[in-house]
Scaffold this motif. Structure first.
Motif, mmCIF file in Angstrom:
data_model
loop_
_atom_site.group_PDB
_atom_site.id
_atom_site.type_symbol
_atom_site.label_atom_id
_atom_site.label_comp_id
_atom_site.label_asym_id
_atom_site.label_seq_id
_atom_site.Cartn_x
_atom_site.Cartn_y
_atom_site.Cartn_z
ATOM 1 N N TRP A 164 0.823 -1.206 0.000
ATOM 2 C CA TRP A 164 0.000 0.000 0.000
ATOM 3 C C TRP A 164 0.858 1.257 0.000
ATOM 4 O O TRP A 164 0.530 2.244 -0.670
ATOM 5 C CB TRP A 164 -0.954 0.001 1.194
ATOM 6 N N LEU A 165 1.951 1.225 0.757
ATOM 7 C CA LEU A 165 2.852 2.380 0.758
ATOM 8 C C LEU A 165 3.515 2.561 -0.599
ATOM 9 O O LEU A 165 3.713 3.689 -1.063
ATOM 10 C CB LEU A 165 3.905 2.237 1.857
ATOM 11 N N GLY A 166 3.863 1.450 -1.260
ATOM 12 C CA GLY A 166 4.433 1.539 -2.607
ATOM 13 C C GLY A 166 3.449 2.148 -3.590
ATOM 14 O O GLY A 166 3.811 3.010 -4.401
ATOM 15 N N ALA A 167 2.201 1.695 -3.513
ATOM 16 C CA ALA A 167 1.170 2.251 -4.399
ATOM 17 C C ALA A 167 0.941 3.727 -4.102
ATOM 18 O O ALA A 167 0.845 4.554 -5.025
ATOM 19 C CB ALA A 167 -0.131 1.466 -4.234
ATOM 20 N N GLY A 168 0.870 4.077 -2.833
ATOM 21 C CA GLY A 168 0.673 5.476 -2.458
ATOM 22 C C GLY A 168 1.831 6.355 -2.883
ATOM 23 O O GLY A 168 1.638 7.475 -3.360
ATOM 24 N N THR A 169 3.050 5.837 -2.729
ATOM 25 C CA THR A 169 4.232 6.593 -3.153
ATOM 26 C C THR A 169 4.210 6.832 -4.661
ATOM 27 O O THR A 169 4.508 7.941 -5.128
ATOM 28 C CB THR A 169 5.519 5.848 -2.749
ATOM 29 N N ALA A 170 3.863 5.796 -5.416
ATOM 30 C CA ALA A 170 3.780 5.953 -6.873
ATOM 31 C C ALA A 170 2.732 7.003 -7.249
ATOM 32 O O ALA A 170 2.964 7.826 -8.143
ATOM 33 C CB ALA A 170 3.446 4.613 -7.532
ATOM 34 N N LEU A 171 1.602 6.989 -6.554
ATOM 35 C CA LEU A 171 0.563 7.984 -6.844
ATOM 36 C C LEU A 171 1.028 9.393 -6.498
ATOM 37 O O LEU A 171 0.767 10.333 -7.257
ATOM 38 C CB LEU A 171 -0.713 7.647 -6.068
ATOM 39 N N VAL A 172 1.701 9.537 -5.363
ATOM 40 C CA VAL A 172 2.199 10.867 -4.990
ATOM 41 C C VAL A 172 3.215 11.363 -6.012
ATOM 42 O O VAL A 172 3.162 12.507 -6.465
ATOM 43 C CB VAL A 172 2.808 10.848 -3.567
ATOM 44 N N VAL A 173 4.149 10.491 -6.396
ATOM 45 C CA VAL A 173 5.183 10.880 -7.364
ATOM 46 C C VAL A 173 4.547 11.270 -8.694
ATOM 47 O O VAL A 173 4.887 12.300 -9.279
ATOM 48 C CB VAL A 173 6.215 9.735 -7.554
ATOM 49 N N LEU A 174 3.603 10.448 -9.182
ATOM 50 C CA LEU A 174 2.956 10.765 -10.460
ATOM 51 C C LEU A 174 2.100 12.028 -10.368
ATOM 52 O O LEU A 174 1.973 12.761 -11.344
ATOM 53 C CB LEU A 174 2.112 9.582 -10.934
ATOM 54 N N SER A 175 1.522 12.260 -9.196
ATOM 55 C CA SER A 175 0.682 13.448 -9.031
ATOM 56 C C SER A 175 1.519 14.717 -8.920
ATOM 57 O O SER A 175 1.165 15.746 -9.492
ATOM 58 C CB SER A 175 -0.191 13.307 -7.780
ATOM 59 N N VAL A 176 2.610 14.664 -8.183
ATOM 60 C CA VAL A 176 3.443 15.850 -7.971
ATOM 61 C C VAL A 176 4.294 16.153 -9.196
ATOM 62 O O VAL A 176 4.406 17.300 -9.627
ATOM 63 C CB VAL A 176 4.335 15.666 -6.720
ATOM 64 N N TRP A 177 4.900 15.131 -9.746
ATOM 65 C CA TRP A 177 5.806 15.295 -10.878
ATOM 66 C C TRP A 177 4.984 15.176 -12.164
ATOM 67 O O TRP A 177 4.903 14.134 -12.787
ATOM 68 C CB TRP A 177 6.878 14.227 -10.818
ATOM 69 N N GLY A 178 4.381 16.280 -12.554
ATOM 70 C CA GLY A 178 3.452 16.294 -13.681
ATOM 71 C C GLY A 178 4.062 15.859 -14.995
ATOM 72 O O GLY A 178 3.409 15.190 -15.800
ATOM 73 N N THR A 179 5.313 16.203 -15.234
ATOM 74 C CA THR A 179 5.924 15.822 -16.513
ATOM 75 C C THR A 179 6.122 14.312 -16.605
ATOM 76 O O THR A 179 6.052 13.749 -17.693
ATOM 77 C CB THR A 179 7.288 16.525 -16.700
ATOM 78 N N LEU A 180 6.343 13.654 -15.472
ATOM 79 C CA LEU A 180 6.468 12.194 -15.489
ATOM 80 C C LEU A 180 5.153 11.551 -15.895
ATOM 81 O O LEU A 180 5.128 10.625 -16.710
ATOM 82 C CB LEU A 180 6.910 11.675 -14.118
ATOM 83 N N LEU A 181 4.057 12.054 -15.352
ATOM 84 C CA LEU A 181 2.745 11.521 -15.710
ATOM 85 C C LEU A 181 2.447 11.767 -17.187
ATOM 86 O O LEU A 181 1.909 10.896 -17.868
ATOM 87 C CB LEU A 181 1.649 12.133 -14.829
ATOM 88 N N VAL A 182 2.826 12.928 -17.681
ATOM 89 C CA VAL A 182 2.626 13.217 -19.108
ATOM 90 C C VAL A 182 3.467 12.264 -19.957
ATOM 91 O O VAL A 182 3.010 11.749 -20.977
ATOM 92 C CB VAL A 182 2.969 14.691 -19.417
#
Length: 133
Positions: free
Chosen positions: A45-63
């Protein structure tokens, strides 16, 4: 040029996803702290949450992930990432449940053997007699 409505909706989506991701991480940490969630399960769950935080904060990575996966919208790529983590977590829990089921079966067999041995050694005790704590 990107229309203002699209930029505004992306910014709103980003703010909402960051908020939800951080709240999720805080909830997982709180459940661990209160011993309502075991650490071995919390890692996923922490891994999933960390991935979501990273993808949410780092917008260019999500793009970039959106482009690599061939999606039109970052929200669709984020949904796929969430689905992937949920599948991994469900698979992990299926393995854990299978192992616990096997352990429960073995324990029930051992208890039955011990009851039979006790009955043979002390025949005056009825087989359904409750055991003393």
């Amino acid at each position: 040029m990107i229309p203002e409505a699209v930029v505004a909706s992306v910014n709103t989506f980003r703010a909402v996803s960051i908020t939800i991701s951080v709240l999720f991480m805080l909830a997982v940490i709180e459940f661990i702290r209160r011993n309502r969630l075991k650490e071995r399960y919390a890692i996923l769950w922490l891994g999933a949450g960390t991935a979501l935080v990273v993808l949410s904060v780092w917008g260019t990575l999500l793009v970039e992930v959106t482009r690599l996966l061939g999606f039109d919208l970052p929200s669709n790529a984020l949904s796929l990432v969430i689905l992937f983590f949920l599948i991994v977590i469900v698979f992990h829990f299926s393995i854990a449940i299978s192992m616990e089921s096997e352990r429960t079966k073995r324990l029930a067999q051992e208890v039955a053997l011990l009851k039979e041995r006790l009955r043979c050694e002390a025949p005056d005790i009825p087989p359904d007699a409750p055991s003393e704590p």
